[in-house]
Each structure stands twice: as C-alpha cells, then as structure tokens.
Design a protein around this motif. Sequence first.
Motif, PDB file in Angstrom:
ATOM      1  N   THR A  16       2.774  -4.240  -5.293  1.00 49.62           N
ATOM      2  CA  THR A  16       3.869  -4.675  -4.440  1.00 49.62           C
ATOM      3  C   THR A  16       3.852  -6.186  -4.232  1.00 49.62           C
ATOM      4  OG1 THR A  16       2.489  -4.109  -2.553  1.00 49.62           O
ATOM      5  CG2 THR A  16       4.140  -2.499  -3.199  1.00 49.62           C
TER       6      THR A  16
ATOM      7  N   ASP B   3      20.280  -4.412   6.361  1.00 51.66           N
ATOM      8  CA  ASP B   3      20.381  -3.466   7.475  1.00 51.66           C
ATOM      9  C   ASP B   3      20.697  -2.067   6.976  1.00 51.66           C
ATOM     10  OD1 ASP B   3      19.694  -4.955   9.540  1.00 51.66           O
ATOM     11  OD2 ASP B   3      21.633  -4.900  10.592  1.00 51.66           O
ATOM     12  N   ILE B   5      20.115  -0.787   4.033  1.00 54.72           N
ATOM     13  CA  ILE B   5      18.944  -0.182   3.375  1.00 54.72           C
ATOM     14  C   ILE B   5      17.959   0.322   4.415  1.00 54.72           C
ATOM     15  CG2 ILE B   5      16.919  -0.727   1.934  1.00 54.72           C
ATOM     16  CD1 ILE B   5      18.794  -2.661   0.404  1.00 54.72           C
ATOM     17  N   LYS B   6      17.799  -0.473   5.486  1.00 52.11           N
ATOM     18  CA  LYS B   6      16.899  -0.095   6.561  1.00 52.11           C
ATOM     19  C   LYS B   6      17.340   1.227   7.184  1.00 52.11           C
ATOM     20  CE  LYS B   6      14.322  -3.055   9.719  1.00 52.11           C
ATOM     21  NZ  LYS B   6      14.477  -4.179  10.644  1.00 52.11           N
ATOM     22  N   ASN B   7      18.700   1.325   7.442  1.00 52.28           N
ATOM     23  CA  ASN B   7      19.226   2.548   8.051  1.00 52.28           C
ATOM     24  C   ASN B   7      18.988   3.754   7.158  1.00 52.28           C
ATOM     25  OD1 ASN B   7      20.070   1.381  10.365  1.00 52.28           O
ATOM     26  ND2 ASN B   7      22.147   0.927   9.614  1.00 52.28           N
ATOM     27  N   VAL B   8      19.271   3.556   5.868  1.00 54.80           N
ATOM     28  CA  VAL B   8      19.092   4.665   4.924  1.00 54.80           C
ATOM     29  C   VAL B   8      17.633   5.112   4.912  1.00 54.80           C
ATOM     30  CG1 VAL B   8      19.147   5.308   2.494  1.00 54.80           C
ATOM     31  CG2 VAL B   8      21.035   4.025   3.477  1.00 54.80           C
ATOM     32  N   LYS B   9      16.734   4.100   4.855  1.00 57.69           N
ATOM     33  CA  LYS B   9      15.302   4.416   4.846  1.00 57.69           C
ATOM     34  C   LYS B   9      14.921   5.175   6.111  1.00 57.69           C
ATOM     35  CE  LYS B   9      12.869   1.152   1.896  1.00 57.69           C
ATOM     36  NZ  LYS B   9      12.179  -0.135   1.876  1.00 57.69           N
ATOM     37  N   GLY B  10      15.441   4.689   7.245  1.00 56.46           N
ATOM     38  CA  GLY B  10      15.154   5.320   8.526  1.00 56.46           C
ATOM     39  C   GLY B  10      15.615   6.761   8.534  1.00 56.46           C
ATOM     40  N   PHE B  12      16.044   8.769   5.942  1.00 58.15           N
ATOM     41  CA  PHE B  12      15.189   9.611   5.093  1.00 58.15           C
ATOM     42  C   PHE B  12      13.840   9.868   5.746  1.00 58.15           C
ATOM     43  CE2 PHE B  12      18.079   8.566   1.528  1.00 58.15           C
ATOM     44  CZ  PHE B  12      18.317   9.870   1.139  1.00 58.15           C
ATOM     45  N   ASN B  13      13.331   8.840   6.439  1.00 56.15           N
ATOM     46  CA  ASN B  13      12.075   9.039   7.146  1.00 56.15           C
ATOM     47  C   ASN B  13      12.194  10.143   8.167  1.00 56.15           C
ATOM     48  OD1 ASN B  13      10.383   7.339   5.887  1.00 56.15           O
ATOM     49  ND2 ASN B  13      10.783   5.580   7.223  1.00 56.15           N
ATOM     50  N   LYS B  14      13.338  10.118   8.916  1.00 55.50           N
ATOM     51  CA  LYS B  14      13.546  11.121   9.958  1.00 55.50           C
ATOM     52  C   LYS B  14      13.624  12.508   9.341  1.00 55.50           C
ATOM     53  CE  LYS B  14      15.896   8.681  13.571  1.00 55.50           C
ATOM     54  NZ  LYS B  14      17.242   8.271  13.974  1.00 55.50           N
TER      55      LYS B  14
END
Lengths: 353, 360
Positions: A16, B3, B5-10, B12-14
């Motif tokens: 990374t 932002d 990408i962050k939301n999407v990641k969040g 999927f994490n949830k």
Amino acid sequence: MELRLENLTKIFTNKTGIETTAVDKLDITIESGKLVGLLGPSGCGKSTTLFMIAGLVKPTSGKIFFGDDDVTKLAPEKRGIGLVFQNYALYPHMTVYQNILFPLENMDVPRDEAITRVKEMANLVGIGNLLDRKPSQLSGGQQQRVAIARALVKKPKVLLLDEPLSNLDARLRLQMREEIKRIQREIGITTIFVTHDQEEAMSISDKMVVLDFGKEQQYDAPQEMYNSPDNLFVAKFLGNPPINTFEAEVKKGYLTINDKKFMKVDLPDALYDIGMRPENFRVAEEGGFEVDIHNIFHIGRDTMIHFEFNGKNLRALVDSDDISHGQKKVKLTIKSERVYIFDKETGLVTNHG
Amino acid sequence: MADFIKNVKGFFNKVGTAIKKFFWDVRRKINNVRRRISNFLDKHNLNFANKFPGWAKALIYLSPALIVLVIFTFYPIINSFALVVYQNYNMTNDTITGYTIFGNFLTVITDESFIVPASHTGSSAVINTLIIVFISVPISVLLALFIAAALNSIKPLKNFFQTIYFLPYVTNTIAIGLVFAYMFKTEGGLVNQFLSLFGMDTEGLSWVESGAVYWRSMFVLIFYSIWSSLAFKIMVFLTSIQGIDKQYYQAAAIDATPRNRIFSKITVPLISPMIFYILVTSVIGAFKIYNAIVALFGVTGQPAGVDYNLQSIVMYIYKFIDGSNAGNLSVAAAGSLILFAIILVLTLVQMQVSKKRVHY
C-alpha cells in the motif's frame, strides 16, 4: 579486516506504499578482529543490518566498506563472508561432512586440501566425531557448531551470526557463547553477532551497538555502556533486573525527591527522568533514605527488595546478610555517580560523560 | 468524489458487520441447541456415542466411504480374481464350462496383439504401452521439474505463466485430443504448416492419418501424453519448491553456489519425496493410458488406412468387455491382473531404487 558502515539506510515499502525505516543512517566502524554485538529489541533492524552486510538485502542508501573496498553493490558470494543463520539452514539431506564441504566445492580448492580443511574445522568446533551424521541426528548445540564450521571453512573475511543462540536451551546457550568467543579468538576473524539478549551480547562482545527503530543508540564496550549509558533507552535495555526509573525535579541545583534534597546536581531546573540500577543500592546503618519494604525475595546470593519510593515501585538488589526476614523498613544509599539523570525531551543522559 | 467513496465504503462496512453479526447469532443458537441436546442425552443416559469403543466409532464414521469403496473397488478386485479361473464364462446367461488356473492367462499371453506383435498390425498392446511409459514419463517428469524451477525463479507475469501451464489440467482430455488430431492433420495442419516454414517438404507428411508410419503416430501420442500430464506435475513441483525454506538458498548464495548446483544439490534433494511420488503415480497413470489414444486415433487405436495398431493394455482389456470380443470377462480379468502385476513389480523396483535417493 576493518568493516565500515556509512550512512546505511534501509526503507521497506509495503504494497500500500507505506514506508518503514528498518535501518536509519547507521554509521559504524568495526575494528579488525573484534567481535561486535548488534543488540536491540525485536524489529529494531539488527538482522536487516546483518543481511545488508551479507548482501542478501540491498540497502536503500549508504555504503558498506570491507577494508578500503566499497562492497555495497557486490553480490553476496563475492564479499567473502560467512553467515550463520538463526536456525542454521543446514542442508538436511547432506551429512555433516557434506554440509561443511559444500562451500569449498564451489571454490577453486584442491580436493585434498578441501578435505583437510573440513576436518580441521570440524575439530576446531568440536564435532570431528560426528562427520557422518545427518543434521537431524544432532542436538541443537551440535547443529550450531556445524553451521559455524560451514561458515568458517571457506576462510571468510567477516563472520556474521544471526541470533545464533536463540534456538538453544539456557545451559547450552552459556556453553555455546563461550565456544563462539573461543573460536573467534582462535581464528581472529572480524565477527558481527546479532542478538536481542543483552546479557549474551554483554558477555561475548568486545564492543556492542544498541539499536532502536533502526537508529544507533550507543556504540561502546559492554561495561562502558552499562556504566554510562548515553540515553534512557540504553539504560533501560541493559541490565537484569532492569533499571528503576521515575520522574523527579531539579530545584535550585538540587535533585529533589519527595520534597527532600537528594543530591547536588549542576543542571537547570526542570523535570527529569531518573534512573537507578537495583544493584547500586547499598543498605546503610546511618544516613541514606528510609523506605518501606513491600516484598522481599531471597534469590540465593542476593536479596531483592521491592519498595515504594517517590510514588513508584522500585527494586533493589542487596546483600542477603543486610536484610532479615520480615524486615519492614530499610535505609538505602546510592552513590551519586550511579544516579542517572536523563533529559525528558531527548532522553539523553545529562550527568555522565 | 472522495466523500462518495467514503460513503460507499461505510455502507459496505455496515453491511459486512451486520452479516457477521447475523452469522454470529446463528452460531450461538446452534451451539445452544447442541448443548441442550447433549445435556438432555446425558441426563437421561441416552448418550450412546460414549458407550461405543473407539474402533467402533471410527468404523461408523468411515462407513459412508467404506461402503462406496467396497461396492466399486474391493468387490471388483476380488471378483476379477474369481473371474480369472472360469473357463468360457458367458456373461449373458452367467454360465461356465469349468475351471482353469492358467488358461485365461495363457490365452492373453499367447494372443496376437497383446505381447506378440500381431502379424497384420506389427505391434502389440504391451509394446505400445511400454514405449509410452518409458519415453513419456521420464521426459514429462524432467520437463515439469525444469519448468517448475523456472516458474519459481521468474517474478513478472508469474501468475500469468502459472495459469498457462496449468490450463491443460482443467481442459477435457478428449477435447485436447481432437485439437491435437487437427493440429497434426496432413493437409493444412498447424504442424505441417510450421515445418514448411523451414523449407521442409510436408507434402503427404501424415502424422495421425493414413500414410503415417508407426513412429510418427507414436510421436504424436507421446507428445500429447507428455503435454497433458505436465500441468499437474508442474503444480506439485512448484508448490513443493515454494515450500523450501528460503534460508537454504541464502546460505547457498553466500557460498557462491552456481545455479545448476543449487538446482541439483538443494532443490531436487529437498523435493525428492514429491519427485518420487510423481514418478510412481505417473508410471501407474501411463500404464493405464486409454482416453488419449481414443481421442487421437479412435476406439480401435488404429489410424485409418494404416497397418499397425496403437492400442494400449487397457484398450486391449476393454475390448473383451465392450468390443469385438465382448463377453469374455475372464480374459479381461486375466489381462487386468497381468497389468496389475507389471505395475506392482515396477513400483517395487522404484521403491528399492529410490531408497538411497529420496530424502524425507
């Protein structure tokens, strides 16, 4: 042969892209024929340094000199080194004899001479009677000797040992470190020895380097380093039981502990880290400072006492005769040159040479 | 954008956490039920499992596999020993005319085209098979070893090459065989076209069709069997090479060991158990060669319009089950036992020879 590291740096980059500095601007000169211990906690870069000297790891920057030759770019096989691995890396399918002979088979050595050298080396390390065995039929200590013989048989200019004793049991370790010292003396080869065991390093090395996070902390003879550590890290790393440390203030030229003047110091007023080695305390009839004993451990020759001092639990190692069973209080003294005062910011010692 | 990408990641994490939580609870419930059943059984002294001795329990757990093995492996083996003593066994009405000990073996051994080359074909099943075994196995094992060592030492495109070499393993043998037959066609086949690039006269140079001589057809067959068996061997060798402690190579590097010596003195001895395993299984596999020949030359093992036959021992045996001589199972059984004996002897020889060379 003298060995010199100049500004040696190794930075590992993971997938990374995060960089880890394993070895940071190391500047060390190792004198010819000396045994030098590379000492530090796990992950401090000591093995990386060794592998860079061996040529198995490429330095990011900096230079390595063997005598006057710059070997930084040289392949491992052209450096003329012998390396003993942590788990020996003896070829399991070859006998002891074949293992020791292996390096010579790659060199331009007449067969008769090669065989003589293998036998000489085997006798030197004390395994002359085990030449027909396979490594799996040997004990750890014997395997260790074979590994050393294999490293030395090609008459290298430098011998490198990577934690050579860590796979041995405690008793064998003591015996083997004396053996390594003896073999090194007999051949007079410049040797670098990596270990995380401070006692091992101190007992065997002519000089030692203490590393932390890839940075050189101190490079000195073992006893020198023990008696006058350059900084708090070295002080804490050397010694068993470890040094007692606590915070204390210097007020108006006096080190003040518990609102009492402890000793006169020539330092500006500030908060300092104080270090006192457990074995430097003495039991005093008169004077000294009185402490409450929490626990007494009788450990044969010495007695370890735990006591509270300045709000911290400290340890003192005192003569068994001076402490009686169930004693509650004791008066202790310590010589002022055995009190180490470290700068809070830099961690450097302020009252030692 | 960041932002988003962050939301999407969040998100999927949830979702991931929720799924993990769900399965955690499911596991808890299952464990709970299991515990209660076991408590109930203990309480009412119904826990029979603890009353069986160890070997009986082992037998119960092994029974599904054992039943299948008994029906499809052990019974046929025993039955073939029984079949071989029957005289003139008739499959359709299950009758025999008497018993014989060596009769069926003699029939097989003296049969034209088993050991003795048939007068009209000039070749026999045993000779064909032995040629295939003794040429294809050593070549393919050595080749696989070199390719594995080479694959292990390259860095770029490593996965790509590993995939390429592994492809034959997942491809259907018959399909590959047909492709081979097509490649080696006389008219416009890839191989002939390639050879003519070098100025060779490929006019009427046939490999697997009428006009091909024995050794040319055999070459194609051996080439094919080497290639198709290579993938598995490479995979096994590569994995075992990768399992060798890197320190041996570092030690060898410091001792200035040349590459070929590292290969012959370190790599090969350290993976010798695997080489031996591959050697034994390849020899057995090569003796049982069947579908490669069928794919290239058809069920008779005889390319159209030639006077020789490329059938293997297994093909010879199979003829008595489903072919021109169908029904004479006793002869087939005798053939199988001879094959078994050959393989057994060769394996024992290999074990003897390897004793000194394989380092466990």
